[in-house]
Scaffold this motif. Structure first.
Motif, mmCIF file in Angstrom:
data_model
loop_
_atom_site.group_PDB
_atom_site.id
_atom_site.type_symbol
_atom_site.label_atom_id
_atom_site.label_comp_id
_atom_site.label_asym_id
_atom_site.label_seq_id
_atom_site.Cartn_x
_atom_site.Cartn_y
_atom_site.Cartn_z
ATOM 1 N N PRO A 33 0.868 -1.175 -0.052
ATOM 2 C CA PRO A 33 0.032 -0.054 -0.027
ATOM 3 C C PRO A 33 0.595 1.408 0.075
ATOM 4 O O PRO A 33 0.270 2.320 -0.122
ATOM 5 C CB PRO A 33 -0.923 -0.016 0.959
ATOM 6 N N TRP A 34 2.026 1.006 0.342
ATOM 7 C CA TRP A 34 3.152 2.385 0.369
ATOM 8 C C TRP A 34 4.361 1.884 0.168
ATOM 9 O O TRP A 34 4.730 0.503 0.231
ATOM 10 C CB TRP A 34 2.925 3.186 1.728
ATOM 11 N N PRO A 35 5.296 2.633 -0.028
ATOM 12 C CA PRO A 35 6.877 2.300 -0.454
ATOM 13 C C PRO A 35 7.346 1.419 0.674
ATOM 14 O O PRO A 35 7.220 1.940 1.736
ATOM 15 C CB PRO A 35 7.551 3.495 -0.907
ATOM 16 N N LYS A 36 7.963 0.417 0.567
ATOM 17 C CA LYS A 36 8.675 -0.289 1.500
ATOM 18 C C LYS A 36 7.848 -0.973 2.675
ATOM 19 O O LYS A 36 8.152 -1.148 3.509
ATOM 20 C CB LYS A 36 9.989 0.286 1.924
ATOM 21 N N ALA A 37 6.492 -1.211 2.096
ATOM 22 C CA ALA A 37 5.525 -1.512 3.261
ATOM 23 C C ALA A 37 5.912 -2.992 3.749
ATOM 24 O O ALA A 37 6.344 -3.862 2.846
ATOM 25 C CB ALA A 37 3.999 -1.704 2.647
ATOM 26 N N ASN A 38 6.112 -3.380 4.966
ATOM 27 C CA ASN A 38 6.421 -4.477 5.534
ATOM 28 C C ASN A 38 5.324 -5.273 6.162
ATOM 29 O O ASN A 38 5.621 -6.372 6.986
ATOM 30 C CB ASN A 38 7.532 -4.490 6.636
ATOM 31 N N LYS A 39 4.082 -5.027 5.722
ATOM 32 C CA LYS A 39 2.831 -5.486 6.228
ATOM 33 C C LYS A 39 1.858 -5.855 5.225
ATOM 34 O O LYS A 39 1.917 -4.799 4.256
ATOM 35 C CB LYS A 39 2.281 -5.136 7.474
ATOM 36 N N SER A 40 1.194 -6.669 5.023
ATOM 37 C CA SER A 40 -0.034 -6.996 4.168
ATOM 38 C C SER A 40 -1.379 -6.783 4.603
ATOM 39 O O SER A 40 -1.292 -7.192 6.034
ATOM 40 C CB SER A 40 0.030 -8.346 3.495
ATOM 41 N N TYR A 41 -2.321 -6.668 3.755
ATOM 42 C CA TYR A 41 -3.839 -6.492 4.567
ATOM 43 C C TYR A 41 -4.536 -7.171 3.693
ATOM 44 O O TYR A 41 -4.632 -7.145 2.539
ATOM 45 C CB TYR A 41 -4.171 -5.063 4.618
ATOM 46 N N ASN B 209 -0.945 5.950 9.975
ATOM 47 C CA ASN B 209 -2.180 6.331 9.583
ATOM 48 C C ASN B 209 -3.572 6.423 10.566
ATOM 49 O O ASN B 209 -4.719 5.492 10.913
ATOM 50 C CB ASN B 209 -2.887 5.495 8.472
ATOM 51 N N PRO B 210 -3.303 7.355 11.526
ATOM 52 C CA PRO B 210 -4.134 7.505 12.910
ATOM 53 C C PRO B 210 -5.515 7.771 12.611
ATOM 54 O O PRO B 210 -6.224 7.362 13.000
ATOM 55 C CB PRO B 210 -3.422 8.775 13.754
ATOM 56 N N THR B 211 -5.778 8.428 11.355
ATOM 57 C CA THR B 211 -7.254 8.721 11.155
ATOM 58 C C THR B 211 -7.840 7.525 10.709
ATOM 59 O O THR B 211 -8.769 7.360 11.131
ATOM 60 C CB THR B 211 -7.180 9.937 9.788
ATOM 61 N N LEU B 212 -7.285 6.606 9.742
ATOM 62 C CA LEU B 212 -7.903 5.658 9.255
ATOM 63 C C LEU B 212 -8.071 4.483 10.547
ATOM 64 O O LEU B 212 -9.024 3.906 10.808
ATOM 65 C CB LEU B 212 -6.958 4.819 8.265
ATOM 66 N N ASP B 213 -6.937 4.441 11.580
ATOM 67 C CA ASP B 213 -6.913 3.846 12.523
ATOM 68 C C ASP B 213 -8.085 3.932 13.432
ATOM 69 O O ASP B 213 -8.996 3.163 13.891
ATOM 70 C CB ASP B 213 -5.723 3.683 13.284
ATOM 71 N N ASN B 214 -8.487 5.127 13.638
ATOM 72 C CA ASN B 214 -9.445 5.726 14.298
ATOM 73 C C ASN B 214 -10.939 5.253 13.814
ATOM 74 O O ASN B 214 -11.830 5.100 14.637
ATOM 75 C CB ASN B 214 -9.576 7.293 14.474
ATOM 76 N N LEU B 215 -11.016 5.304 12.627
ATOM 77 C CA LEU B 215 -12.341 4.869 11.833
ATOM 78 C C LEU B 215 -12.590 3.373 12.068
ATOM 79 O O LEU B 215 -13.565 2.983 12.281
ATOM 80 C CB LEU B 215 -12.112 5.116 10.308
ATOM 81 N N LEU B 216 -11.406 2.589 12.022
ATOM 82 C CA LEU B 216 -11.683 1.215 12.201
ATOM 83 C C LEU B 216 -12.334 0.697 13.733
ATOM 84 O O LEU B 216 -12.850 0.098 14.156
ATOM 85 C CB LEU B 216 -10.438 0.371 12.116
ATOM 86 N N LYS B 217 -11.403 1.757 14.627
ATOM 87 C CA LYS B 217 -11.891 1.522 16.241
ATOM 88 C C LYS B 217 -13.448 1.853 16.254
ATOM 89 O O LYS B 217 -13.898 1.475 17.273
ATOM 90 C CB LYS B 217 -11.071 2.462 16.872
ATOM 91 N N GLY C 128 -8.893 3.924 1.678
ATOM 92 C CA GLY C 128 -8.385 4.865 1.993
ATOM 93 C C GLY C 128 -7.141 4.428 1.366
ATOM 94 O O GLY C 128 -6.787 3.659 0.571
ATOM 95 N N TYR C 129 -5.908 5.514 1.790
ATOM 96 C CA TYR C 129 -4.539 5.166 1.324
ATOM 97 C C TYR C 129 -3.534 5.682 2.260
ATOM 98 O O TYR C 129 -4.075 6.583 3.136
ATOM 99 C CB TYR C 129 -4.353 5.734 -0.106
ATOM 100 N N GLY C 130 -2.434 4.918 2.227
ATOM 101 C CA GLY C 130 -1.468 5.632 3.326
ATOM 102 C C GLY C 130 -0.107 6.128 2.749
ATOM 103 O O GLY C 130 0.213 5.375 1.660
ATOM 104 N N LEU C 131 0.416 7.137 3.063
ATOM 105 C CA LEU C 131 1.830 7.137 2.561
ATOM 106 C C LEU C 131 2.885 6.503 3.228
ATOM 107 O O LEU C 131 4.172 6.348 2.723
ATOM 108 C CB LEU C 131 2.031 8.745 2.688
ATOM 109 N N ASP C 132 2.428 5.955 4.541
ATOM 110 C CA ASP C 132 3.493 5.480 5.295
ATOM 111 C C ASP C 132 2.632 4.494 6.321
ATOM 112 O O ASP C 132 1.447 4.429 6.157
ATOM 113 C CB ASP C 132 4.655 6.173 6.062
ATOM 114 N N ASN C 133 3.509 3.953 7.391
ATOM 115 C CA ASN C 133 2.581 3.056 8.311
ATOM 116 C C ASN C 133 1.915 4.048 9.346
ATOM 117 O O ASN C 133 1.378 3.711 10.409
ATOM 118 C CB ASN C 133 3.707 2.154 9.085
#
Length: 378
Positions: A58-66, A168-176, A161-166
């Motif tokens: 989802p962003w450069p050098k992401a070390n996690k998949s979703y 992403n507090p706004t998206l995390d808050n929506l999930l919560k 959504g999209y993230g420029l890096d790891n």
């Protein structure tokens, strides 16, 4: 007789093993295939009653998949997959957060399901602008600070959504808050067809995978056809790109998708050998030394005329491409609130962009074609 009975016994004993082998072979043949061929950032695996989408980059050098599970009506999701976000499909409404998501909705004929977007003025699509004018699409504020209250009130089936890096507090808050957020990494794809293939991501959400596949197939076919036409070119014009912003000249790096398009159109981009997928930041003097005699110049899109360029920086007149009025821009097509259509549509339609560039570089190869995005500045 005894020999005959022995043969029968061997057949009976062997039958369960033969049947078992047949079932194993069937299982092997039924292993779902990844429906994605060019994009590197996601995969789609279709199973009976559900699909699995994995977004791996989802962003450069992401070390996690979703991983996201798209469950059809009456579909049964295995217990081993219930740990992942489950979305009931086809979805009925959606929030997207990038203008590059808009064309996929429009091409699939589901733009009316859009219920919210951050900074509506950026949208250029005429169809979606008419929905905005009818107050059917809510303003959600800034992308990095989405209006949580409005989103909770809307209760969309999904938020893309999209993230420029790891971070992403706004998206995390929506999930919560119980909202279903899916990451989309179309912007991080490095190939033109890879970007365009993300229409299949939206096709899966709407239960329109066959339509998405056919739409992408046409884009792919037209792109590859233009690629073959470009190979007939007898010249490789030198290309200067970008322009000054504040005190730096920004232009695409050599392995960016924009640079790939210039190369595949048989152009000689002067910075093609640089490494990276973003932008170079250079001094005016450095660019002038290398690009002064370039055959043509493709600007960043911030100018609408040659005079406007001169008013901003009179030193632009030192370039041969400017002197010969061989400067091109994609800023001409805008939505009624100022959004540049190129930024919205071009990643989804590399077939059109490639045609435009081939026509600019080699006008003799595409007789009768008029560029859609690009125009020569006057």
């Amino acid at each position: 007789m005894a020999r005959f009975l022995k043969i029968i016994l061997l057949v009976v004993l062997a039958f369960p093993f033969l049947q078992c082998k047949k079932e194993v072979d069937q299982q092997k043949n039924n292993i779902p295939k990844n429906e994605i061929h060019y994009a590197k950032g996601f995969s789609i695996l279709n199973h009976e009653g559900y699909s699995v989408i994995t977004v791996s980059n989802p962003w450069p050098k992401a070390n996690k998949s979703y991983t996201y599970i798209l469950k059809e009506k009456n579909g049964i999701v295995p217990d081993s997959l219930k740990q992942f976000l489950v979305i009931l499909v086809p979805i009925k409404n959606i929030v997207v957060t990038s203008t590059t998501h808009i064309p996929s909705l429009e091409m699939l004929g589901v733009e009316k399901t859009l219920v919210g977007f951050p900074n509506l003025n950026y949208i250029s699509s005429e169809k979606v602008r008419s929905l905005i004018d009818a107050k059917k699409v809510k303003e959600l504020g800034a992308n990095q600070a989405l209006n949580t209250e409005v989103l909770i009130d809307l209760q969309p089936d999904v938020i893309i959504g999209y993230g420029l890096d790891n971070n992403n507090p706004t998206l995390d808050n929506l999930l919560k808050n119980g909202l279903k957020v899916l990451l989309n990494g179309d912007w991080n794809e490095q190939s033109p067809l890879g970007k365009a293939e993300w229409i299949k991501f939206f096709g899966a959400l709407y239960g329109k995978q066959e339509l998405a596949n056919s739409l992408f197939y046409k884009i792919e076919k037209d792109y590859l056809h233009t690629l073959e036409i470009a190979k007939r070119a007898s010249s490789h014009p030198t290309i200067l790109a970008g322009d000054m912003y504040e005190d730096k000249w920004y232009l695409p790096q050599g392995t960016s998708w924009g640079c790939q398009l210039l190369k595949e159109a048989q152009g000689n981009y002067l910075w093609a050998k640089t490494k990276g997928t973003g932008s170079l930041s250079l001094s005016f003097e450095t660019v002038l030394e290398k690009g002064k005699n370039a055959n043509l110049w493709i600007t960043s899109g911030q100018f609408g005329s040659l005079q406007e360029m001169l008013d901003t920086n009179p030193h632009y007149a030192q370039f041969k491409a400017f002197q010969n009025k061989n400067v091109f821009s994609f800023s001409g097509r805008k939505g009624k609130t100022g959004g540049v259509l190129y930024y919205e549509l071009a990643p989804n339609r590399p077939d059109i962009v490639l045609k435009d560039i081939v026509k600019i570089l080699h006008p003799e190869l595409l007789t009768g074609y008029k560029p859609f995005f690009f125009e020569k500045l006057k």
